[in-house]
Write a protein that holds these residues in place. Structure first.
Motif, PDB file in Angstrom:
ATOM      1  N   GLY A 235      35.277  39.167  58.074  1.00 46.20           N
ATOM      2  CA  GLY A 235      34.571  40.308  57.485  1.00 46.20           C
ATOM      3  C   GLY A 235      35.262  40.787  56.225  1.00 46.20           C
ATOM      4  O   GLY A 235      36.099  40.081  55.652  1.00 46.20           O
TER       5      GLY A 235
ATOM      6  N   THR B 190      45.815  34.255  57.921  1.00 47.88           N
ATOM      7  CA  THR B 190      44.408  33.869  57.887  1.00 47.88           C
ATOM      8  C   THR B 190      43.575  35.079  57.467  1.00 47.88           C
ATOM      9  O   THR B 190      43.713  36.153  58.056  1.00 47.88           O
ATOM     10  CB  THR B 190      43.967  33.401  59.284  1.00 47.88           C
ATOM     11  N   PRO B 191      42.743  34.920  56.436  1.00 54.21           N
ATOM     12  CA  PRO B 191      41.946  36.079  56.018  1.00 54.21           C
ATOM     13  C   PRO B 191      40.884  36.408  57.063  1.00 54.21           C
ATOM     14  O   PRO B 191      40.468  35.528  57.824  1.00 54.21           O
ATOM     15  CB  PRO B 191      41.294  35.608  54.712  1.00 54.21           C
ATOM     16  N   PRO B 192      40.452  37.673  57.132  1.00 48.11           N
ATOM     17  CA  PRO B 192      39.412  38.039  58.082  1.00 48.11           C
ATOM     18  C   PRO B 192      38.065  37.435  57.681  1.00 48.11           C
ATOM     19  O   PRO B 192      37.856  37.098  56.519  1.00 48.11           O
ATOM     20  CB  PRO B 192      39.374  39.564  57.985  1.00 48.11           C
TER      21      PRO B 192
ATOM     22  N   LEU C 158      37.768  42.601  53.623  1.00 47.49           N
ATOM     23  CA  LEU C 158      39.222  42.826  53.614  1.00 47.49           C
ATOM     24  C   LEU C 158      39.480  44.253  53.147  1.00 47.49           C
ATOM     25  O   LEU C 158      39.071  44.637  52.042  1.00 47.49           O
ATOM     26  CB  LEU C 158      39.892  41.813  52.685  1.00 47.49           C
TER      27      LEU C 158
END
Lengths: 271, 271
Positions: free
Chosen positions: B31, B27-29, B33
């Motif tokens: 905030g 899962t991407p952050p 990257l």
């Protein structure tokens, strides 16, 4: 004398100021974040006679192929170089190949680092995303049809990752995918083991005069419930028709090619 | 005989099935990257006598330090190993050190790859994020105060990235940061060049009996407009007070230590 500071300065000139910090700062994708890494080592993955631009291209392309095998698209590259004294490959041309590949595959070099060492090692890391759920190795089911994006054994200087094919296969309902980077026999077995299915292959398509010993084909092996839908989707997208090679079975651990058990094979690093 | 398949199987057992695919899916952050990579090479970054668990720990920790220098926190690790025949370091213990570091720094090994090669190379890539705008090298302004998170030259077997310090400094208004990984003189110059300021250093704090020749301290160099606010924030967070070492000036290219020009120095790889 070449050294790290001059080389890094040239990379910053080339790829932009984002390389000039401790870490790259990029915008995360809205979809899933895909991450992969793959090292290439002089004397293992390429020989003295290799074109340095091809070395750079392939270090990127083999990572991009991992993203293609998820049905995704690459976003960012990190490049780590270990460089020997008197490196026989022109580093600027290695970087040319890296830049060419980044352009060709629609991604950007955003960071990297260098070290001295006894042998040239180019380690590329890649981020990516997919416009829908990524296709894992583990989703194939009994009776799924198996396809390859092309015949194996072709000799080429530059790896051609099957990005478009992977994305179209994902959208067309592929249940599992893997790129053939260690030989079809090994990689098909990996997909089958992850999916807990057996394999019943009819044919291993090989280009005329080709050999599958090398294993690094980077064609995609695709499992899909509806093979006709896959063929239609490839046609609609203007892609060469995928080659049917067999099907998955409900006998995990049983791998057959025609009437015989699938021979052991494929290529793994030993040390 | 050890080989790639058995070793990768052990890694999958240890770090989970996410390693068993072409690319990791995470899962991407929410905030920004953050992305960084750093290779460590046997004979360059560590010697024959090195504890293999320390080799693994430090391969992770030096990357985590890059994230700390942005005021961020690490999320994911990719581990690429080049392994020689008869590798003198126990790979399982290298992996122990990698796993210990991942636990200690609150991040997860999500992928990796291995190759044979003539020398052990451990290349870790890291993703991270920050709970606010990351601190670049380039944001320092004239009259900003300069601090170090600790005295230089301490000898330690395991790198201690200044994650908490970096996050607190970011929240307290740090304008620029860099981790001291190539020697203060070189890294301070890098920060000053990126920020287009000069340096007026009063002191280079060194631990008793320490030497700064090695350069790999992994303390953070912090520029901040309000030095008192930084000191207060460190105190409130229970962190050791940062050490004031000087200030930035409006004379780009002029680097002074007391009454003398800053000596050239620092450590860069040559080949």
């Amino acid at each position: 004398m070449s050294n790290e500071l001059h080389f890094v300065a040239r990379l910053v000139d080339r790829f932009g100021p984002v390389l000039g910090d401790d870490a790259a700062v990029v915008t995360p994708p809205e979809g899933p974040l895909l991450l992969a890494v793959d090292p290439v080592v002089a004397g293992v993955h390429f020989g003295e006679g290799a074109d340095p631009a091809d070395v750079g291209w392939n270090a990127v392309a083999r990572n991009v192929s991992d993203i293609a095998a998820m049905g995704g698209r690459p976003l960012h590259l990190l490049v780590s170089l270990v460089v020997p004294a008197g490196c026989p490959w022109d580093l600027d041309r290695v970087v040319d190949g890296i830049a060419d590949a980044a352009d060709a595959f629609g991604c950007a070099v955003v960071g990297g680092d260098t070290s001295s060492g006894p042998v040239l090692v180019v380690t590329v890391s890649v981020t990516g995303t997919a416009d829908g759920p990524p296709v894992m190795r583990s989703g194939a089911r009994a009776d799924d049809r198996l396809f390859l994006t092309g015949a194996l054994g072709a000799t080429r200087d530059r790896i051609a990752p099957r990005l478009d094919e992977g994305a179209v296969a994902r959208a067309a309902g592929a249940t599992a995918m893997i790129d053939v980077s260690d030989g079809l026999l090994l990689d098909a077995r990996r997909l089958a083991m992850a999916s807990r299915v057996g394999l019943d292959l009819d044919v291993v398509p090989v280009v005329e005069g080709g050999t599958i010993d090398r294993g690094e084909d980077y064609e995609l092996l695709i499992a899909v419930a509806d093979g006709e839908a896959l063929v239609t989707a490839f046609g609609t997208a203007g892609l060469a028709s995928p080659l049917p090679i067999g099907r998955c079975t409900d006998e995990p651990g049983v791998y057959r090619l025609g009437e015989v058990d699938l021979p052991e094979g494929g290529w793994a690093h030993s040390w």
